[in-house]
Design an enzyme around this catalytic site. Sequence first.
Site, PDB file in Angstrom:
ATOM      1  N   ARG A  38      -6.385  36.567 -20.918  1.00 49.70           N
ATOM      2  CA  ARG A  38      -6.092  37.075 -19.588  1.00 49.70           C
ATOM      3  C   ARG A  38      -4.933  38.081 -19.544  1.00 49.70           C
ATOM      4  NH1 ARG A  38      -8.290  35.075 -15.437  1.00 49.70           N
ATOM      5  NH2 ARG A  38      -8.621  33.029 -16.325  1.00 49.70           N
ATOM      6  N   ASN A  43      -6.843  41.530  -0.943  1.00 49.22           N
ATOM      7  CA  ASN A  43      -8.096  40.839  -1.221  1.00 49.22           C
ATOM      8  C   ASN A  43      -8.777  40.503   0.104  1.00 49.22           C
ATOM      9  OD1 ASN A  43     -10.059  39.498  -2.847  1.00 49.22           O
ATOM     10  ND2 ASN A  43      -9.129  37.531  -2.283  1.00 49.22           N
ATOM     11  N   HIS A  49     -11.458  37.618   1.676  1.00 49.78           N
ATOM     12  CA  HIS A  49     -12.005  36.292   1.392  1.00 49.78           C
ATOM     13  C   HIS A  49     -12.878  35.872   2.574  1.00 49.78           C
ATOM     14  CE1 HIS A  49     -12.145  32.451  -0.621  1.00 49.78           C
ATOM     15  NE2 HIS A  49     -11.839  31.832   0.503  1.00 49.78           N
TER      16      HIS A  49
HETATM   17  C1  GAR Z   1     -17.599  39.108  -0.628  1.00 46.84           C
HETATM   18  O1  GAR Z   1     -18.202  38.194   0.262  1.00 46.84           O
HETATM   19  C2  GAR Z   1     -16.122  38.788  -0.784  1.00 46.84           C
HETATM   20  O2  GAR Z   1     -15.505  38.374   0.402  1.00 46.84           O
HETATM   21  C3  GAR Z   1     -16.186  37.678  -1.786  1.00 46.84           C
HETATM   22  O3  GAR Z   1     -17.144  38.109  -2.722  1.00 46.84           O
HETATM   23  C4  GAR Z   1     -18.130  38.897  -2.049  1.00 46.84           C
HETATM   24  C5  GAR Z   1     -18.312  40.188  -2.791  1.00 46.84           C
HETATM   25  O4  GAR Z   1     -19.396  40.906  -2.268  1.00 46.84           O
HETATM   26  N1  GAR Z   1     -14.906  37.439  -2.398  1.00 46.84           N
HETATM   27  C6  GAR Z   1     -14.451  36.216  -2.703  1.00 46.84           C
HETATM   28  O5  GAR Z   1     -15.101  35.196  -2.542  1.00 46.84           O
HETATM   29  C7  GAR Z   1     -13.057  36.162  -3.276  1.00 46.84           C
HETATM   30  N2  GAR Z   1     -12.581  34.823  -3.380  1.00 46.84           N
HETATM   31  P1  GAR Z   1     -19.553  42.458  -2.505  1.00 46.84           P
HETATM   32  O6  GAR Z   1     -19.549  42.677  -4.019  1.00 46.84           O
HETATM   33  O7  GAR Z   1     -20.882  42.795  -1.919  1.00 46.84           O
HETATM   34  O8  GAR Z   1     -18.408  43.168  -1.837  1.00 46.84           O
END
Ligand code: GAR
Length: 211
Positions: A66, A108, A110
Amino acid sequence: KARLAILLSGRGSNMVALVQAVQGGVLQELAEVAVVFSNKPDAPGLETAAALGCATASLGSQGRKRQEFDADVVEVLNRYRPDYIVLAGYMRILSPTFIRAFAGRILNIHPADTHQHQGLHAYEWAFDNQLPETKITVHLVDEGLDTGPVLAQQPVDLRGAATLQEVERRGLAVEHQLYAATLAGLIQGKLTVPDAALAAPDSPTTPEAGL
Ligand code: GAR
């Protein structure tokens, strides 16, 4: 204009919404996309970004330690001189190395209230628990898992959503609006960033930071 580095690992629907906001929406006068980066060289979102005219870059994270991987990512991103690092479905926990390189400038999104749910599968969590609403959250990333200061939240009515797909459809529609609008507010100085978020380097928080 603020320079955005958008980071994704998959589909990239939030990236598309952000690029559209830059190209002809709420971010048009405020921001430009410096690069779209992925830790997965074959992420569909990278191809979409290129088709939209964005510079793209990737470094495969599989099997990498990482800290070392993140140090390489920081080096790549710095070539594009980003003002903000915008996580858009970037499914990797960020090391302190990364957080400290861009302290207070990492955002970010969420799909839930980060006080109630952290990590992966937030829509499944809302659907499985038959929640009447979820709260899309845009927050600054600090060294904890989804613990950073909240910049904006917007509720999504989930009543009557019979499938997970419907929950996601409603949620994503809000995500796509809220992320660009929040970034616009931040760039215009309409949102204040708590001092604590900028004091990342020596703050005694958990060792790894999150999505
Ligand atoms: C989205 O729903 C975002 O909010 C989530 O991943 C998806 C990505 O979709 N993120 C998380 O869960 C972070 N913890 P996308 O690639 O279509 O933007």
